[in-house]
Structure formats: structure tokens, C-alpha cells
Design an enzyme around this catalytic site. Structure first.
Site, short mmCIF file in Angstrom:
data_model
loop_
_atom_site.label_atom_id
_atom_site.label_comp_id
_atom_site.label_asym_id
_atom_site.label_seq_id
_atom_site.Cartn_x
_atom_site.Cartn_y
_atom_site.Cartn_z
CG PHE A 54 37.55 41.40 41.97
CD1 PHE A 54 37.25 42.44 42.86
CD2 PHE A 54 38.89 41.06 41.79
CE1 PHE A 54 38.26 43.11 43.55
CE2 PHE A 54 39.90 41.73 42.47
CZ PHE A 54 39.58 42.75 43.35
CE LYS A 114 43.72 36.64 42.89
NZ LYS A 114 42.83 37.53 42.14
CG ASP A 135 40.33 39.23 34.87
OD1 ASP A 135 41.27 38.46 35.14
OD2 ASP A 135 40.02 40.20 35.59
C1 LIG Z 1 42.64 38.88 41.90
C2 LIG Z 1 42.01 39.30 40.63
C3 LIG Z 1 42.35 40.51 40.01
C4 LIG Z 1 43.27 41.51 40.65
O1 LIG Z 1 44.56 41.01 40.77
P1 LIG Z 1 45.60 41.73 41.79
O2 LIG Z 1 46.87 41.00 41.55
O3 LIG Z 1 45.04 41.58 43.16
O4 LIG Z 1 45.69 43.15 41.38
C5 LIG Z 1 41.79 40.79 38.78
N1 LIG Z 1 40.94 39.93 38.18
C6 LIG Z 1 40.59 38.76 38.74
C7 LIG Z 1 39.68 37.84 38.01
C8 LIG Z 1 41.11 38.40 39.98
O5 LIG Z 1 40.74 37.26 40.55
#
Ligand SMILES: *Cc1c(COP(=O)(O)O)cnc(C)c1O
Length: 404
Positions: free
Chosen positions: A147, A261, A232
Site C-alpha cells: 500500500f 503518518k 516506504d
Molecule cells: C498510509 C500509507 C500511505 C499513504 O499515506 P496518506 O497520508 O494516507 O496519503 C502510503 N504508504 C504507506 C506504507 C502507508 O501506510
């Protein structure tokens, strides 16, 4: 707090039922109908508008690193807003520079690293996607179960068919390989690949761990083919796993790292850190943002990082995370507890995580069910020992009840 209304509440009293109805009549339906209307929070506790109290084991999805209403964030944001709230990127502000320097020092940059600030995880990932395109190569390798966000670029790297298919065609040349599979990665990466993008622990997939040595192998394979390694760490970064970054323990040096986050502790901010040669991929005019790196958001992030340091929250996250994991792993309905620090997956013996989540809300506990058989816990890093013990006791009783 006394009675039903939060202290200092102005306006006519509203109930959760009433606000939920108004929400449905005014807010676009992209999330379904949320189960509760929250009014206030303090530490790891939140209250809904009907006066019910919850122990928050989700922390706004790994965002509220210092819990709710932490005085350090309140102070930093208030002071900055009273001083200088926004300047655009035609101007420099001190908190932005200090935060960039701090992030580079925490990640161990050799002096060549640079930071691009954004406003969310998906935006941090867009910046990394664009940096990868500047290598002159277009092929991207991503992982199954990944994700990376919901904008078109980040969505192209996100594997879930249900998220992708309504929006195809997406930016192309993305190949998905099984997560944690070194042989599959080795077979997929050649000298035409721009970047391999991977989460050190897959969060949205339900807190799925990579096997030992995976990140080291990914580093070795990408380096050998002149491809970038992009981690990420939007969910895993900034202390969540008990280290500043989930990849810290692996000892590797990635090319790109994306954060969001937990970075702002609730104030929206994202960051893309580029190390070594990758730091100059994006050149003047290649990317931009109006809000990114604004003084208030960067002041909040500095307060988060400084508080994690001053309150010893890395070691605390490890201790509280182990306490949760040890307590829950004993339950006969728990197959395994995954993750590290305060990012944990609780794998159930039956695919009934959604039922457990619903029952948990009723019992005053906020947990999340990212998949059919997994619960995700990502509480504030300030979760106390007593709160962790209470979480284990309440959740264990719920598992007895729901999965009886
Ligand atoms: C939550 C998340 C995103 C997206 O972040 P948003 O602030 O919701 O756009 C991208 N990568 C990972 C691993 C995430 O957990």
C-alpha cells in the site's frame, strides 16, 4: 471531563446519531459510514460525543505518536502559528530547515542527503516516484500486498486490485513481486529497472513482516543493477517500531525513504528523504507544493522528534510493544503476533477480525481490522504500562467472547 459534553464545548449539544446523519448528508461517501463520532482526546484516551471513553490502540492509524493533545505539539503549533503560519516555498522558514537537518541526522546521511517536504504519505510517494523517473529508466518493481497511497502515481504502486481497477490505466511499467521473496526480486530486477519500492513491514496488509535479510538482499540486488532502493516508511517510520526507522536495524543505506503518518503527530506532513546521488535527481522546476514544509507542520514534527528523544520513547515503544505481543500471543485464538515495537498485527485463528473490531468499540477499545483475520495495533508511543496491560486484558476477554 464531566457529563456528556466535552469541556469548553460551544454550541448546541449534538449526539453521535445526529452528527452521523448530517455527515451522510454532507461528506462524500468514500469511507463508508464511520462507527463513532469523536469529540476529544488526551494521551491514549479518546471520548465520543455521547460521552463514551475509549483506549485508543490505533492512534489515528499510526499518526498520533505522542497521543492526543500532547502539550509539546500544542505549544509548538500555537507558538509557530502566532509567529508565522505560512510562507510558500518562495521563502525559507527556520523550522523547515531544522526539521530537514534533524531527519538527515537521524537517518545517518553522509552530508549529501536532501529532504523534500509534502503533506501526506501519498504525496511523499509521488515525489519519490518522480525522482525515480529522473533516473532515465521507467520500470518500477513493487510488492504484492503493498500500500503506497491513493493518488494516481502512488496507486500505480499499490497492489490491491479493488483500489486500482476502477482507475486504470495507471502510470505504467510496474511489476509486482511476492513480498519477502528474494529469488523473485532477483528475477525481476535487471539494468532497465529504475527503482524497487518496498515497505520494511507491510502495514495496510495487516502488519506483515519481511523475512530476516530481505532488505539487505534488496539493497544488494538493486545496487548491482544500478536501480534505486526506495523504502516506504510512511507507517513504520519516526519511532513506530522502536527505532527511528524500521530499516535502521538492517544496517542498509536506502536511496529514497518516504515518511508521513507519525511524523507530525497529527498535523499533516510528509517527507521524501533522498540519500547520496539520489538527492539531486529532482532539479529546480521538477516538483513543487504550496503547503509542503510549511512552518506549522515542520514545527509540529520537530516537537514530535524532540519529545521522542527527551521522553525516551524509542525504548518505551519497544517495551510496550513487547508487553502487548507477549500478552496477546498466549491467547488460544491468536495464531501469531507480528510487527515490532508499537506496530503490531494480531493474527486470529478465524477470519473474524471485523467482528472483534466492532465488539472492541462497544467495550471501549479502538483496534482496527485491516484484513479478515488480522487486527492492527498502532497505539500512541506514549501508551503506559498500565494501559498496555488493560489493552491485553480487554482484548483477551473480547477474543474469548467473540471467537468462543
Ligand atoms: C498510509 C500509507 C500511505 C499513504 O499515506 P496518506 O497520508 O494516507 O496519503 C502510503 N504508504 C504507506 C506504507 C502507508 O501506510
Amino acid at each position: 471531563m464531566s457529563g456528556q459534553r466535552p469541556e469548553g464545548w460551544a454550541g448546541t449539544p449534538v449526539t453521535g446519531a445526529e452528527l452521523t446523519e448530517r455527515y451522510q448528508g454532507s461528506v462524500m461517501n468514500t469511507f463508508g459510514v464511520p462507527a463513532r463520532v469523536l469529540a476529544r482526546g488526551e494521551g491514549s484516551t479518546v471520548w465520543d460525543v455521547d460521552g463514551n471513553r475509549y483506549l485508543d490502540l490505533l492512534g489515528g492509524i499510526a499518526v498520533n505518536s505522542l497521543g492526543h493533545a500532547h502539550p509539546a505539539i500544542v505549544e509548538a503549533v500555537s507558538t509557530q502559528l502566532q509567529t508565522l503560519g505560512h510562507v510558500s516555498n518562495f521563502f525559507i522558514s527556520e523550522p523547515q530547515v531544522r526539521l530537514a537537518e534533524k531527519l538527515l541526522s537521524l537517518i545517518g546521511s553522509d552530508g549529501r542527503g536532501r529532504v523534500f517536504f509534502a503533506n501526506s504519505g501519498t504525496e511523499a510517494n509521488e515525489a519519490a516516484f518522480k525522482a525515480a523517473r529522473r533516473t532515465g529508466r521507467t520500470r518500477i518493481i513493487a510488492t504484492e500486498g503493498s500500500f503506497h497511497g491513493r493518488t494516481m502515481g502512488a496507486l500505480a504502486l499499490t497492489s490491491k486490485a479493488q483500489y486500482r481497477e476502477p482507475f486504470e490505466p495507471l502510470p505504467g511499467d510496474v511489476t509486482f513481486v511476492p513480498y519477502g521473496d528474494v529469488a523473485a526480486l532477483e528475477a525481476a530486477v535487471d539494468d532497465t529497472v529504475a527503482v524497487f519500492v518496498v515497505e520494511p513491514i507491510q502495514g495496510e496488509a495487516g502488519v506483515v513482516d519481511a523475512p530476516e535479510g530481505y532488505l539487505q538482499a534488496a539493497r544488494e540486488i538493486t545496487s548491482r543493477h544500478g536501480a534505486l532502493l526506495w523504502l516506504d516508511e510512511v507507517q513504520t517510520g519516526v519511532g513506530r517500531t522502536g527505532d527511528w526507522f524500521a530499516h535502521t536495524a538492517s544496517g542498509i543505506v536506502p536511496d529514497l525513504v518516504t515518511l508521513a503518518k507519525g511524523l507530525g503527530g497529527g498535523i499533516p506532513i510528509g517527507a521524501m528523504i533522498a540519500l547520496g546521488d539520489a538527492a539531486t535527481l529532482l532539479q529546480p522546476g521538477n516538483h513543487g507544493t504550496t503547503f509542503g514544509g510549511n512552518p506549522v507542520a515542520t514545527a509540529a514534527a520537530l516537537a514530535v522528534i524532540e519529545t521522542i528523544e527527551s521522553e525516551g520513547l524509542l525504548a518505551h515503544a519497544t517495551a510496550r510493544g513487547d508487553q502487548l505481543a507477549d500478552g496477546l500471543a498466549r491467547h488460544p485464538r491468536v495464531k501469531a503476533v507480528t510487527g515490532r515495537g508499537l506496530l503490531r498485527g494480531v493474527v486470529l485463528t478465524e477470519p473474524r477480525a471485523a467482528d472483534v473490531q466492532t465488539a472492541a468499540y462497544d467495550a471501549g477499545l479502538i483496534v482496527n481490522a485491516p484484513t479478515a483475520d488480522r487486527l492492527r495495533l498502532a497505539p500512541p508511543l506514549v501508551l503506559t504500562e498500565d494501559e498496555a496491560a488493560q489493552a491485553v486484558a480487554t482484548l483477551s476477554a473480547l477474543l474469548d467472547e467473540v471467537l468462543a
